[in-house]
Design a protein around this motif. Structure first.
Motif, short mmCIF file in Angstrom:
data_model
loop_
_atom_site.label_atom_id
_atom_site.label_comp_id
_atom_site.label_asym_id
_atom_site.label_seq_id
_atom_site.Cartn_x
_atom_site.Cartn_y
_atom_site.Cartn_z
N ALA A 361 46.77 17.70 50.91
CA ALA A 361 45.43 17.16 51.13
C ALA A 361 45.51 15.64 51.12
CB ALA A 361 44.51 17.65 50.01
N HIS A 362 44.36 14.97 51.29
CA HIS A 362 44.30 13.50 51.26
C HIS A 362 45.37 12.89 52.17
CE1 HIS A 362 41.36 12.85 47.91
NE2 HIS A 362 41.71 14.08 47.65
N SER A 363 45.28 13.20 53.45
CA SER A 363 46.23 12.68 54.45
C SER A 363 47.69 12.93 54.02
CB SER A 363 46.02 11.18 54.68
OG SER A 363 44.68 10.92 54.98
N ARG A 364 47.94 14.09 53.50
CA ARG A 364 49.29 14.55 53.12
C ARG A 364 49.87 13.76 51.94
NH1 ARG A 364 51.21 17.87 57.12
NH2 ARG A 364 53.36 17.61 56.44
N SER A 365 49.03 13.08 51.17
CA SER A 365 49.53 12.36 49.99
C SER A 365 49.41 13.19 48.72
CB SER A 365 48.74 11.06 49.77
OG SER A 365 48.85 10.24 50.89
N VAL A 366 48.65 14.25 48.77
CA VAL A 366 48.43 15.08 47.58
C VAL A 366 48.91 16.50 47.88
CG1 VAL A 366 46.69 16.05 46.02
CG2 VAL A 366 46.42 13.70 46.88
N ALA A 367 49.85 16.97 47.07
CA ALA A 367 50.35 18.35 47.23
C ALA A 367 49.77 19.21 46.12
CB ALA A 367 51.87 18.36 47.17
N HIS A 368 49.52 20.46 46.43
CA HIS A 368 49.07 21.38 45.37
C HIS A 368 49.78 22.72 45.52
CE1 HIS A 368 46.18 23.74 47.97
NE2 HIS A 368 46.27 22.64 48.68
N ALA A 369 49.85 23.44 44.39
CA ALA A 369 50.50 24.76 44.39
C ALA A 369 49.61 25.71 43.61
CB ALA A 369 51.86 24.66 43.70
N ASP A 370 49.44 26.90 44.11
CA ASP A 370 48.54 27.87 43.48
C ASP A 370 49.11 29.28 43.61
OD1 ASP A 370 45.90 26.20 43.07
OD2 ASP A 370 46.63 25.73 45.07
N GLY A 371 48.55 30.16 42.76
CA GLY A 371 48.71 31.59 43.00
C GLY A 371 50.07 32.19 42.72
#
Ligand code: FAD
Length: 405
Positions: A361-371
């Motif tokens: 997210a945020h123009s590919r500056s923020v990564a997230h992992a879920d699930g």
């Protein structure tokens, strides 16, 4: 059904506390105060955030990595879990049907990750009480026996041989895969990873709940807490089943609860009455997933998952513990009289695809992992590597182009 009074007796002196935290000397990390800058900010100090921190410093020892944790290191699922480090990256009992083209590759990557996990734990000098025992699936009825028989891999046990491996009158068949699971002490793994991360130069702040993530003019991402902020080019969100910091992730999840208990340490005679000489992680094929294992001091840890749970929280109903104690006594009637020493529970982050998921997210500056769907003990290492690959792969491909996992 076991006698209700015997079940009540087994729970009569049980502490509400996480067994894995016994004897662990906590290191206190100062809360964030004021504004600071970093190259990478990580949110959440569970297995995922800690692996991301270690891997980021291993890739680039000069990078300033700041890790923000709302509670204490490993206060979430990472110290509450059963310690089954599995190669599987999600609850994909039917994975071959759902992902026919990707399934072989996912299996291979998961097995490589499990080997990498053992190697890293050893290289980082972490005493995580690793036991490479594999996992033994057991069947209770004719349909489960049929399904287990169809599985391709592992040693097959019929009704007689499974009971001589682990003495339970309710087991009707089993299959043991030695390569897909190692058992760990997740409390020692969490604190060991935090120690390794700080030795590599990661700055950890506990009691520093992140309240917002915004992109600043100039492209830096600001991560805010009540008493400070960190500006950095990249951010990794590793908050698991807790309230997501990205709106988009709020639509993806459905949490479940897992309830765990440990018995008192078994005497040699009690252990001999069960067998279990190969100390495998045990899992059944029931709809409420039950797991069991031995701890280093020969307690039996047993666990059951309950779906679904509408709200995340740490106040858990008593009934699942009673029903878990009852299942335990039906499984091992020869242990009647043994009492449970600890009970605790935790929330499992499950997506509707029941498989770990990464995003940007945020123009590919923020990564997230879920699930992780209850499979994050080993999977978190792989997913942390994927987050870094997503973040760094595009910005400095020549210097940081390859990544663990
Ligand atoms: C009871 C239970 C049993 C399990 N058993 C197994 C098992 O045997 N095998 C297996 O593979 N998996 C198991 N799992 C799943 C496994 O524990 C998780 O997948 C794994 O620990 C996920 O690690 P994590 O770092 O992503 O999450 P967590 O360990 O939950 O860490 C997330 C961290 O983020 C912090 N945080 C959240 N929001 C914020 C914020 N706004 N600001 C700052 N910090 C924040 C939290 O305080 C927490 O410390 C189990 C899970 C539970 C709950």
């Amino acid at each position: 059904m076991p006698d209700a009074r015997a079940v009540a007796h087994s729970l009569s002196d049980t502490d509400h506390r996480v067994f894995w935290l016994d004897g662990i000397e906590a290191v206190a990390y100062e809360p964030l105060q004021g504004g600071t800058r970093g190259d990478l900010t990580i949110v959440g100090a569970g297995h995922t955030g800690l692996w991301a921190a270690v891997q980021a410093k291993r890739r680039d020892p000069s990078a300033r990595v700041v890790l923000l944790e709302s509670g204490l290191v490993g206060s979430g699922a990472s110290v509450r879990n059963g310690g089954f480090a599995e190669s599987s990256l999600g609850d994909h009992g039917d994975g071959r049907r759902r992902w026919p083209h990707e399934f072989e590759a996912l299996e291979r990557v998961g097995l490589e990750n499990l080997c990498g996990l053992e190697r890293d734990i050893c290289d980082l000098g972490i005493d995580a009480e690793i036991e490479p025992t594999g996992i033994l699936s057991v069947a209770y009825d004719a349909d489960q026996v049929r399904r287990l028989k169809q599985a391709e891999h592992g040693f097959w046990y019929d009704a007689d041989s499974i009971r001589s491996e682990i003495a339970s009158p309710i087991f009707r068949a089993g299959r043991w895969r030695t390569d897909v699971c190692v058992l760990v002490n997740p409390g020692k793994l969490s604190t060991g990873l935090a120690r390794a991360a700080t030795e590599l130069g990661v700055v950890i702040h506990e009691q520093s709940a992140v309240t917002g993530v915004d992109t600043q003019a100039g492209g830096a991402v600001r991560v805010r807490t009540a008493s400070g902020h960190v500006d950095s080019q990249q951010v990794a969100l590793c908050t698991n089943a807790f309230r997501p910091l990205l709106h988009r992730a709020r639509y993806l999840r459905a949490s479940a609860n897992e309830y765990l208990m440990t018995t008192e340490p078994l005497t040699d005679e009690q252990l001999a009455s069960v067998g279990w000489r190969n100390r495998q992680g045990l899992v059944d094929m029931d709809t409420h997933v039950h797991r069991a294992r031995l701890t280093a001091d020969n307690r039996i840890l047993c666990a059951a998952m309950h779906l679904p749970q509408r709200r995340f929280g740490y106040s858990f109903a008593p009934e699942p513990f009673t029903s878990l104690a009852s299942s335990f006594m039906a499984t091992f009637p020869q242990l009647e009289g043994v009492r449970f020493s600890h009970r605790w529970a935790g929330a499992i982050d499950t997506l509707n695809q029941s498989f770990a998921f990464n995003g940007l997210a945020h123009s590919r500056s923020v990564a997230h992992a879920d699930g992780f769907a209850g499979r994050g003990v080993a999977g978190s290492r792989l997913v942390a590597g994927i987050m870094l690959k997503h973040l760094y792969g595009q910005t400095t491909p020549t210097r940081r182009g390859s990544v663990a996992g």
